[in-house]
Motif scaffolding. Structure first.
Motif, mmCIF file in Angstrom:
data_model
loop_
_atom_site.group_PDB
_atom_site.id
_atom_site.type_symbol
_atom_site.label_atom_id
_atom_site.label_comp_id
_atom_site.label_asym_id
_atom_site.label_seq_id
_atom_site.Cartn_x
_atom_site.Cartn_y
_atom_site.Cartn_z
ATOM 1 N N PHE A 360 0.805 -1.226 0.000
ATOM 2 C CA PHE A 360 0.000 0.000 0.000
ATOM 3 C C PHE A 360 0.840 1.279 0.000
ATOM 4 N N ALA A 361 2.153 1.127 0.002
ATOM 5 C CA ALA A 361 3.038 2.296 0.082
ATOM 6 C C ALA A 361 3.624 2.621 -1.293
ATOM 7 N N SER A 362 3.663 3.915 -1.623
ATOM 8 C CA SER A 362 4.236 4.382 -2.876
ATOM 9 C C SER A 362 5.523 5.152 -2.610
ATOM 10 N N TYR A 363 6.526 4.896 -3.436
ATOM 11 C CA TYR A 363 7.818 5.563 -3.297
ATOM 12 C C TYR A 363 8.124 6.273 -4.615
ATOM 13 N N HIS A 364 7.790 7.545 -4.659
ATOM 14 C CA HIS A 364 7.973 8.325 -5.875
ATOM 15 C C HIS A 364 9.452 8.623 -6.085
ATOM 16 N N GLY A 365 9.848 8.637 -7.342
ATOM 17 C CA GLY A 365 11.234 8.901 -7.684
ATOM 18 C C GLY A 365 12.127 7.677 -7.643
ATOM 19 N N ILE A 366 11.572 6.513 -7.331
ATOM 20 C CA ILE A 366 12.344 5.271 -7.324
ATOM 21 C C ILE A 366 11.955 4.489 -8.574
ATOM 22 N N GLY A 367 12.750 4.673 -9.636
ATOM 23 C CA GLY A 367 12.427 4.081 -10.932
ATOM 24 C C GLY A 367 13.008 2.694 -11.124
ATOM 25 N N MET A 368 12.347 1.910 -11.989
ATOM 26 C CA MET A 368 12.722 0.501 -12.139
ATOM 27 C C MET A 368 14.033 0.301 -12.904
ATOM 28 N N LYS A 369 14.421 1.246 -13.746
ATOM 29 C CA LYS A 369 15.647 1.082 -14.538
ATOM 30 C C LYS A 369 16.858 0.882 -13.623
ATOM 31 N N GLN A 370 16.953 1.664 -12.582
ATOM 32 C CA GLN A 370 18.085 1.561 -11.660
ATOM 33 C C GLN A 370 17.827 0.564 -10.529
ATOM 34 N N LEU A 371 16.555 0.335 -10.232
ATOM 35 C CA LEU A 371 16.226 -0.563 -9.124
ATOM 36 C C LEU A 371 16.416 -2.035 -9.505
ATOM 37 N N LEU A 372 16.079 -2.394 -10.732
ATOM 38 C CA LEU A 372 16.053 -3.803 -11.119
ATOM 39 C C LEU A 372 17.397 -4.517 -10.945
ATOM 40 N N PRO A 373 18.513 -3.946 -11.378
ATOM 41 C CA PRO A 373 19.779 -4.682 -11.182
ATOM 42 C C PRO A 373 20.087 -4.967 -9.718
ATOM 43 N N LYS A 374 19.760 -4.032 -8.842
ATOM 44 C CA LYS A 374 20.021 -4.227 -7.416
ATOM 45 C C LYS A 374 19.063 -5.265 -6.835
#
Length: 614
Positions: A360-374
């Motif tokens: 139910f929580a949203s984290y704006h500014g956290i995009g999948m392009k940089q998140l996915l490798p981690k």
């Protein structure tokens, strides 16, 4: 209020980081401009724009000539890398730019129109690109800066002095706009909207006045490539999000299913997604708009999830997973089985281009392009557990039917056997796009459809752009499936296909009318009927030479179509080919029938709480 303020703060940080990156790039550009220029180190604004497009890999420009863009088109015609295609109308040109951008990933589509009458004709195509998140630049040749200031009653105006009316209209359908007003700001404005086009994967709009086309500006900015880097994720927030995701993954004991959708393509995370799947082994399914994001020959790929109208085994596996990881979701009605997803929020993680949602929580500014490798690095140790989860094999055998009618139940599995690796396969909104969903595609095949915007006739123009892009990037055949009603809207572009030397195979479903509309409402209504054309005469009417540059066929039975598909000269696709398939008026793919039935449910019974973020 705490969560609200936290989200706002995170968004503010992301916006500031983006602005800092932009200013750093501007500073780098200015530092180049401080160098002592060589004599004559200037360039016409028209050439500046074209060089920026060439740097983005653009080689084709679509559009229609008009008196306010003719001066610019002289520069296009002389450009060594960019070819002027020239379309039959502006709507088709916008569709072609859309198709070009979808196939030539990492580049953009470009359409050029004239002021007023031309740009308004293109606007439906631009709106579709906005809806489906496709990067397209719309260049509008407009009256001179002095004419815009003095407001004479020019042709193509509304006659009331509102020279900005079309600019205001464009603001509704583009992510960024610029009206060039002087030499001092022209280069920066062009760079700004092109950057926005690529980074956001949305259309942008440029007003190019006739007098500024020939105006010279410093060329030095061109030495600095456009800054196309995405805003960096805030490291502390990103680390927290990764921890939260891994807590849920641990609680699920490895029972994780991945659902991919259109924005995995639009926002360029296919390679990161492929790495995640390879290193974790989690089962993966696709939404309709995400078809071909994952090679459908991949052994951990289970098929298409469309809510309640999915295959039973797919529906069970997706909806019963302890944790669903959604990548690039676009939850529109036709993409979700009319909002019949049964994937509870407390078991769902959503990765988008500019935000992440964990339950139910949203984290704006956290995009999948940089998140996915981690995330991949953290999840990789779970490969053994993930590999133990069974995935149904996505197959669609050709059914045995005791008749010669070309039915939808038989057609789509049969053409599936005709497809080859690196085919570009395009399906028109409605009958074709629903029919082909259950057909597995070969590895490296590319699938295009317009399920969200759903503009009738989109595929004809899009096929032109897609075929040109496919030729550039090393893809093979371009194959289109389109209904007779849709074809009548935009059929003129067949002539441009022949002019440009592209050789698609076009399968026309002749069922005498608007089938998707019949199933929504009015099975026998006259307004869903159309005039039956002499379809196999079209290519010659548009300039082709039958048997040499084009070939047309009519097939009425399974045997006839099967024989044609088995003919090697047909499969080679060495000329443009048009296949009229005679089909039953009231037959339709089962998915379309189910969707039409759901669409008839009163609105009060439809959940509208789903998001459509990228």
């Amino acid at each position: 209020m705490t969560n609200f303020h936290s989200a706002m703060s995170t968004q503010l940080v992301a916006n500031l980081q983006s602005e800092i990156g932009r200013l750093r790039h501007e500073l780098q550009t200015v530092s180049h401009e401080d160098e002592v220029p060589a004599a004559g180190d200037t360039v016409f604004i028209a050439d500046y724009l074209l060089e920026r497009l060439a740097q983005l890999g653009v080689t084709q420009m679509f559009g229609v000539p008009g008196d306010f863009n003719l001066a610019f088109l002289d520069y296009v015609e002389d450009h060594p890398k960019i070819n002027w295609v020239g379309n039959c109308n502006e709507l088709n040109a916008a569709y072609a730019a859309d198709g070009y951008a979808r196939v030539k990933e990492g580049s953009i589509g470009v359409v050029t129109t004239t002021f007023g009458v031309g740009e308004l004709s293109a606007m439906n195509g631009i709106a579709g690109a906005f809806s489906e998140q496709v990067p397209v630049l719309h260049i509008a040749g407009v009256p001179s800066t002095s004419q815009q200031k003095n407001k004479p009653m020019l042709h193509h105006t509304l006659g009331d002095g509102r020279f900005d009316a079309y600019f205001k209209a464009s603001q509704q359908f583009t992510i960024s706009q610029a009206t060039l007003t002087d030499a001092a700001s022209a280069g920066a404005e062009i760079d700004r909207i092109l950057t926005d086009c690529v980074v956001t994967a949305r259309p942008v709009y440029l007003m190019l006045p006739t007098d500024l086309v020939h105006t010279k500006i410093p060329a030095k900015r061109l030495r600095t490539p456009l800054n196309l880097d995405l805003p960096a994720n805030d490291p502390d927030t990103e680390e927290f999000v990764l921890d939260e995701i891994m807590k849920l993954v641990d609680q699920a004991n490895g029972d994780v299913v991945i659902l991919v959708d259109a924005c995995a393509i639009r926002h360029n995370v296919k390679s990161e997604l492929a790495d995640l799947l390879k290193k974790t082994g989690f089962p993966v399914y696709a939404a309709p708009m995400g078809k071909s994001v994952i090679p459908e020959t991949y052994d951990r790929y289970g098929g298409i999830y469309i809510g309640s109208i999915s295959r039973p085994e797919i529906k069970e596996n997706v909806e019963n997973a302890k944790l669903l990881l959604s990548v690039g979701g676009l939850k529109s009605d036709f993409n979700t089985g009319n909002f019949t997803y049964h994937t509870p929020t407390n078991r769902t993680i959503e990765l988008h281009s500019d935000n992440t949602r964990v339950q139910f929580a949203s984290y704006h500014g956290i995009g999948m392009k940089q998140l996915l490798p981690k995330l991949t690095a953290r999840m990789q140790p779970l490969h053994l557990d993930a590999s133990a989860i069974s995935v149904p094999k996505f197959i669609s055998p050709v059914p045995k039917e005791d008749n010669e009618i070309i039915s939808h139940a038989w057609l789509w599995p049969r053409v599936g056997e005709f497809f080859r690796s690196k085919d570009v396969i395009i399906a028109e909104t409605g009958t074709s796009s629903f029919g082909i969903l259950e057909t597995p595609l070969p590895g490296d095949a590319v699938f295009l459809s317009q399920i969200l915007w759903g503009s009738i006739g989109w595929t004809i123009g899009s096929t032109l752009g897609a075929a040109l892009a496919a030729r550039e990037v090393g893809l093979k055949r371009t194959i289109l499936f389109v209904g007779d009603g849709s074809t009548q809207v935009t059929v003129q572009e067949l002539s441009v296909m022949m002019k440009m030397g592209v050789k698609p195979i076009i399968f026309l479903l002749n069922n005498r009318g608007y089938t998707v509309e019949r199933f929504l409402h009015g099975q026998t209504a006259k307004y869903n009927d159309i005039t039956n054309w002499r379809w196999t005469s079209l290519l010659t009417a548009f300039g082709g030479i039958e048997g040499e540059t084009c070939q047309s066929y009519t097939v009425r039975t399974k045997t006839e179509l099967d024989a044609l598909l088995n003919t090697e000269s047909f499969a080679r696709a060495d000329k443009i080919q048009f296949v009229e398939m005679i089909m039953e008026m009231h037959d339709a793919p089962k998915g379309l029938k189910a969707q039409a039935k759901l669409s008839g449910i009163p609105n009060k019974n439809i959940s509208v709480g789903l998001n459509t973020d990228a």
